[in-house]
Write an enzyme that holds these catalytic residues in place. Structure first.
Site, mmCIF file in Angstrom:
data_model
loop_
_atom_site.group_PDB
_atom_site.id
_atom_site.type_symbol
_atom_site.label_atom_id
_atom_site.label_comp_id
_atom_site.label_asym_id
_atom_site.label_seq_id
_atom_site.Cartn_x
_atom_site.Cartn_y
_atom_site.Cartn_z
ATOM 1 N N ASP A 136 -8.426 -5.437 6.671
ATOM 2 C CA ASP A 136 -9.050 -6.254 5.625
ATOM 3 C C ASP A 136 -9.951 -7.328 6.220
ATOM 4 O O ASP A 136 -11.008 -7.631 5.661
ATOM 5 C CB ASP A 136 -7.973 -6.896 4.742
ATOM 6 C CG ASP A 136 -7.445 -5.906 3.704
ATOM 7 O OD1 ASP A 136 -8.263 -5.262 3.026
ATOM 8 O OD2 ASP A 136 -6.218 -5.770 3.587
ATOM 9 N N GLU A 177 -6.668 -12.397 6.204
ATOM 10 C CA GLU A 177 -7.446 -11.149 6.190
ATOM 11 C C GLU A 177 -8.794 -11.272 5.498
ATOM 12 O O GLU A 177 -9.363 -10.270 5.074
ATOM 13 C CB GLU A 177 -6.632 -9.976 5.620
ATOM 14 C CG GLU A 177 -5.545 -10.292 4.652
ATOM 15 C CD GLU A 177 -4.593 -9.125 4.406
ATOM 16 O OE1 GLU A 177 -4.692 -8.078 5.049
ATOM 17 O OE2 GLU A 177 -3.750 -9.281 3.513
ATOM 18 N N ARG A 182 6.860 -6.420 3.207
ATOM 19 C CA ARG A 182 5.567 -6.928 2.738
ATOM 20 C C ARG A 182 5.534 -6.790 1.223
ATOM 21 O O ARG A 182 5.622 -5.688 0.677
ATOM 22 C CB ARG A 182 4.390 -6.170 3.346
ATOM 23 C CG ARG A 182 3.067 -6.722 2.779
ATOM 24 C CD ARG A 182 1.866 -6.381 3.603
ATOM 25 N NE ARG A 182 1.428 -5.014 3.463
ATOM 26 C CZ ARG A 182 0.258 -4.546 3.918
ATOM 27 N NH1 ARG A 182 -0.575 -5.376 4.531
ATOM 28 N NH2 ARG A 182 -0.071 -3.285 3.785
ATOM 29 N N HIS A 217 0.826 -1.216 0.000
ATOM 30 C CA HIS A 217 0.000 0.000 0.000
ATOM 31 C C HIS A 217 0.855 1.260 0.000
ATOM 32 O O HIS A 217 0.473 2.257 0.624
ATOM 33 C CB HIS A 217 -0.923 -0.002 1.226
ATOM 34 C CG HIS A 217 -2.083 -0.937 1.091
ATOM 35 N ND1 HIS A 217 -3.078 -0.788 0.150
ATOM 36 C CD2 HIS A 217 -2.411 -2.059 1.782
ATOM 37 C CE1 HIS A 217 -3.964 -1.765 0.274
ATOM 38 N NE2 HIS A 217 -3.575 -2.550 1.253
ATOM 39 N N ASP A 260 15.990 -11.662 -3.726
ATOM 40 C CA ASP A 260 17.270 -11.324 -4.362
ATOM 41 C C ASP A 260 17.813 -9.985 -3.838
ATOM 42 O O ASP A 260 19.032 -9.783 -3.768
ATOM 43 C CB ASP A 260 17.119 -11.252 -5.890
ATOM 44 C CG ASP A 260 17.063 -12.632 -6.544
ATOM 45 O OD1 ASP A 260 17.310 -13.637 -5.836
ATOM 46 O OD2 ASP A 260 16.759 -12.707 -7.746
#
Ligand SMILES: O=C(O)C(=O)C[C@H](O)[C@@H](O)CO
Length: 258
Positions: A180, A154, A76, A51, A90
């Site tokens: 959520d 969620e 996240r 977000h 990576d």
């Protein structure tokens, strides 16, 4: 020439040792604030790309900034997507939070994205930041031992599958997304409603009973304490932009009122 060793994932080890990990949710896409917060006394920082406008080059810089401090960075990813997961691994992230996991099969896919064959589907690359540009001996054989896979619960559908998700091998923690989850249950914006708080506490206890390690986010200290009492083991107790915005507004209002 291998000259470095794989960094230990202190956050993952602490979760398995049952040691409470207090976190800060970092939504401001800036290495400057990450560096500032990494030394502020938190055990972990959640570096959000779901977000926020932070993209991969930004995350490289934020991981470099976090390396100077003590807090462990958990990134996240924007979605449970094997390509996104590969690219953030990576970059050197060792702990990932994966949003919107609703079934045991999706949890297995998340774990597989973090493992090289034959245990998963992570693509091979030699000279990444994760391998310290090829300086870590046996990175590809050992990496999974220090990778922490955290999935987000969620939705109502995920609640129905909770025990099965908790039982998936390689799922190191199960994080409740309160916004959520309550939206999915028909209570959009109702994370603080007593009924929703009780449901979250019950869900934290279910995760513990299922043998996994629960986590949650709340900027409300009283709720954070309740959730820790209900079993939350990695608990984000603040959000960076929230701290800055609210204290800036409070100060402005104080002087404007005079
Ligand atoms: O569902 C939630 O709540 C979360 O996943 C956390 C939010 O995305 C985060 O932006 C805090 O508002």
């Amino acid at each position: 020439m291998p000259t470095e060793t794989l960094p230990l994932n202190t956050f993952r080890r602490a979760l398995y040792a049952g040691q409470q990990q207090i976190g800060m949710w970092c939504a401001i896409p800036s290495p400057f604030t990450i560096e500032m917060l990494a030394g502020a006394g938190y055990d972990w920082l959640l570096v959000d790309t779901e977000h926020t406008p932070a993209d991969l080059p930004q995350i490289y810089a934020e991981l470099q900034a976090a390396a100077a401090g003590k807090a462990h960075p958990v990134v996240r990813v924007p979605w449970n997507d094997s390509v996104a997961i590969k690219r953030f691994l990576d970059a050197g992230a060792q702990s990932l939070l994966i949003p919107m996991v609703q079934t045991a099969e999706e949890a297995r896919q998340a774990v597989a994205a973090t493992r090289y064959p034959p245990h998963g589907i992570r693509g091979f690359a030699g000279g990444t930041r994760a391998t310290r540009f090829g300086r870590i001996a046996d990175y590809h054989q050992q990496a999974h031992e220090e990778i922490c896979v955290l999935v987000q619960i969620e939705t109502a559908a995920a609640l129905d599958e909770l025990e099965a998700i908790c039982a998936v091998e390689g799922i190191d923690g199960v994080f409740i997304g309160p916004g959520d989850l309550t939206a999915s249950l028909g209570h959009l914006g109702g994370q603080g409603e007593p009924e929703m708080v009780e449901l979250i506490e019950k869900t934290l206890r279910r995760i513990v009973a299922a043998g996994n390690r629960p986590g949650i986010l709340t900027p409300d200290p009283a709720l954070a304490r309740r959730y820790i009492a209900a079993g939350s083991l990695f608990t984000s107790v603040a959000i960076d932009f929230h701290l800055l915005t609210r204290s800036a507004e409070t100060l402005a209002a104080e002087f404007a009122a005079k």
